[in-house]
Write a protein that holds these residues in place. Structure first.
Motif, PDB file in Angstrom:
ATOM      1  N   GLU A 274       0.818  -1.217   0.000  1.00 13.90           N
ATOM      2  CA  GLU A 274       0.000   0.000   0.000  1.00 13.90           C
ATOM      3  C   GLU A 274       0.851   1.267   0.000  1.00 13.90           C
ATOM      4  N   ASP A 275       2.175   1.106   0.124  1.00 11.32           N
ATOM      5  CA  ASP A 275       3.057   2.271   0.278  1.00 11.32           C
ATOM      6  C   ASP A 275       3.520   2.845  -1.052  1.00 11.32           C
ATOM      7  N   LEU A 276       2.562   3.112  -1.918  1.00 11.06           N
ATOM      8  CA  LEU A 276       2.825   3.806  -3.179  1.00 11.06           C
ATOM      9  C   LEU A 276       1.917   5.017  -3.200  1.00 11.06           C
ATOM     10  N   LYS A 277       2.500   6.177  -3.338  1.00  9.59           N
ATOM     11  CA  LYS A 277       1.739   7.412  -3.210  1.00  9.59           C
ATOM     12  C   LYS A 277       1.723   8.183  -4.520  1.00  9.59           C
ATOM     13  N   TYR A 278       0.514   8.574  -4.935  1.00  7.91           N
ATOM     14  CA  TYR A 278       0.402   9.382  -6.154  1.00  7.91           C
ATOM     15  C   TYR A 278       1.131  10.705  -5.934  1.00  7.91           C
ATOM     16  N   PHE A 279       1.929  11.102  -6.921  1.00  9.56           N
ATOM     17  CA  PHE A 279       2.760  12.294  -6.763  1.00  9.56           C
ATOM     18  C   PHE A 279       2.093  13.498  -7.418  1.00  9.56           C
ATOM     19  N   GLU A 280       1.696  14.427  -6.583  1.00  6.03           N
ATOM     20  CA  GLU A 280       1.182  15.710  -7.053  1.00  6.03           C
ATOM     21  C   GLU A 280       2.123  16.763  -6.479  1.00  6.03           C
ATOM     22  N   PRO A 281       2.900  17.450  -7.327  1.00  5.08           N
ATOM     23  CA  PRO A 281       3.978  18.338  -6.844  1.00  5.08           C
ATOM     24  C   PRO A 281       3.567  19.327  -5.760  1.00  5.08           C
ATOM     25  N   LYS A 282       2.434  20.001  -5.961  1.00  6.68           N
ATOM     26  CA  LYS A 282       2.032  21.022  -4.981  1.00  6.68           C
ATOM     27  C   LYS A 282       1.690  20.385  -3.630  1.00  6.68           C
ATOM     28  N   SER A 283       0.962  19.272  -3.669  1.00  3.55           N
ATOM     29  CA  SER A 283       0.608  18.577  -2.434  1.00  3.55           C
ATOM     30  C   SER A 283       1.850  18.029  -1.734  1.00  3.55           C
ATOM     31  N   PHE A 284       2.780  17.480  -2.531  1.00  4.48           N
ATOM     32  CA  PHE A 284       4.011  16.931  -1.970  1.00  4.48           C
ATOM     33  C   PHE A 284       4.815  18.024  -1.270  1.00  4.48           C
TER      34      PHE A 284
END
Length: 497
Positions: A279-289
């Motif tokens: 489950e440790d795969l996270k969608y990457f959204e630059p601003k949120s990151f």
């Protein structure tokens, strides 16, 4: 995550800026120097850091605001320039409903590609997609067994062959099988070798021709830092790499270098690996990151996760909450919903000021406690679960029976009842301050709004937060300031993305 150290150093620099009575060239230079040092320590390329320095100084010098406005303007400029490092300005491929999406992964051996394929499959399977995994890696001993076992553990469809030696044929056969079964997403795992081995690139081209994928994802190990740029470019010259997944970002100091280097290639980062579990795969959204890295939370991301988990804000459960009704059965369903959102640490990281509050040990402790509570409630009768006055009916005899039935100490039952009482007091609060999940999902910034209702809601939120955590955040006032920072610097809605 080691990148939290970078976020802490940038925040420390912002804190010094806030203390300055004036914002002149000297103050800005000092701020930029401190942040530049932090970026270099995170292995960001010196040329990228140099460009960051120049752009911040130029844009800050053009702003003619007074001291307080100038501070905000400088922070906005820095946020925007950091964002540019992480984003090439284009969106990664998104699978489409109603068609078969074929995704092919490529990368060097040891980058965690096979595990990442499984994580990718699990990510979309949890969202209701029908997914299939194809093992087209005939080079590495054990690749077939590893992917097959991963697929079995996660209930994902699998195809591979122990007799066929041509990976292009395996890919074609696997895709045909899963297309016939009506799969929405088919993931083709390929061999990983050394980047100087020409046979790897020849094989990739052959599989790509046979599979005709909608997307080719380059899976890259973050521990190589800024060398990621050359790696990504080497693969892009041979096959049409559309996006990148960066693995092992949860424990290495070179993560910043990898993130910025990949963005410099023009390939968007689609996911980041943040742990060892599937489950440790996270969608990457630059601003949120970036917002999370700076401790400003990601409320929009949290609301998205709630939607993805299938939690219905208008369900009977949350309607009862809105009316001030709360039983142990309601608590049971609510705790199940919380656990369906994912690891507790990740959820807290999405709240302003809560990043890193739970260490690894504490996170597991909290998860175990929630599981223990569910186990105890499984040992209760329907009357106990549905009663409106639990404290009145919970006699020592009942408590002992529940304890024995669940195989847990009596103290655990008492802890459960105390936690239930706190929840009950919060839910039954009357007035405008009641937290409305449906409203929050429509407008994640609802808690930031002024007025008596907003203040009451903030007060109720403060009461819901663990007292230890609340203390670390600076009390209710600290929580309020952190939530406001989300609406200010953390949101920064005017800067694209």
């Amino acid at each position: 995550m080691v990148l939290a150290e970078l976020g802490g150093q940038i925040n420390a620099a912002f804190a010094q800026l806030s203390k300055s009575s004036t914002v002149d060239e000297e103050v800005i230079n000092k701020l930029v120097t401190e942040i530049s040092k932090a970026l270099l320590m995170a292995d960001v390329n010196v040329n990228i850091v140099s460009d960051f320095r120049n752009q911040v100084k130029l844009k800050a010098s053009l702003d003619e605001s007074q001291a307080s406005g100038k501070k905000k303007a400088v922070q906005n400029v820095i946020f925007a320039e950091l964002l540019k490092m992480l984003s090439p300005g284009k969106k990664p491929y998104q699978p489409e409903r109603g068609k078969t999406n074929i995704v092919m992964t490529v990368g060097l051996q040891g980058a965690g590609k096979t595990t990442t394929c499984t994580k990718y499959a699990v990510y979309y399977q949890r969202k209701g997609w029908k997914v299939g995994l194809v093992c087209a890696d005939t080079f590495r001993a054990g690749a077939y067994d590893q992917l097959k076992q991963n697929a079995s553990k996660t209930n994902v469809r699998f195809y591979g062959s122990l007799t066929e030696t041509d990976p292009a044929i395996i890919a074609k056969e696997g895709i045909k099988k899963f297309e016939d079964e009506g799969c929405d997403i088919i993931i083709v795992d390929t061999s990983g070798r050394h980047k100087q081995e020409s046979s790897l690139f020849d094989e990739m081209e052959q599989i790509a021709e046979a599979a005709n994928p909608d997307e080719i994802i380059f899976v890259m190990d973050s521990t190589i830092g800024q060398a990621a740029h050359d790696q990504a470019m080497a693969f892009k010259t041979k096959v049409k790499v559309g996006s990148v997944i960066i693995t092992k970002l949860d424990g290495h100091a070179k993560g910043g270098g990898a993130l910025s280097a990949v963005a410099a290639t023009g390939s968007p980062i689609v996911f980041i690996g943040v742990g060892e579990q599937f489950e440790d795969l996270k969608y990457f959204e630059p601003k949120s990151f970036l917002s999370q890295m700076l401790g400003m939370g990601d409320i929009n991301g949290l609301m998205e996760r709630i939607k993805d988990s299938g939690i219905d804000a208008k369900s009977d459960l949350y309607n009862r909450f809105a009316e001030g009704q709360f039983t142990l059965r309601d608590m049971y369903e609510h705790l199940q919903n919380i656990m369906s959102l994912g690891p507790m640490g990740q959820i807290l990281d999405m709240l302003p000021g809560m990043k890193g509050v739970l260490g690894k040990g504490a996170e597991q402790e909290q998860t175990n406690k929630l599981k223990s509570f569910l186990c105890l409630m499984d040992s209760m009768s329907n009357d106990e679960l549905d009663h409106n006055h639990v404290r009145k009916i919970m006699t020592p005899e009942r408590i002992n029976r529940i304890s024995k039935g669940a195989g847990k100490p009596v103290q655990d039952v008492q802890d459960l009842l105390k936690t239930y009482q706190k929840f009950e007091e919060l839910i039954k609060k009357k007035g405008n301050g009641k937290m409305n999940l449906a409203q929050l999902m429509k407008d994640p910034t609802a808690l930031l709004k002024g007025g008596a209702g907003g203040q009451n809601a903030m007060g109720n939120l403060a009461k819901a937060v663990n007292p230890q955590m609340l203390k670390q955040m600076g009390g209710a006032a600290g929580l309020s300031n952190m939530m406001k920072s989300l609406g200010g610097m953390g949101g920064m809605g005017g800067m694209g993305g």
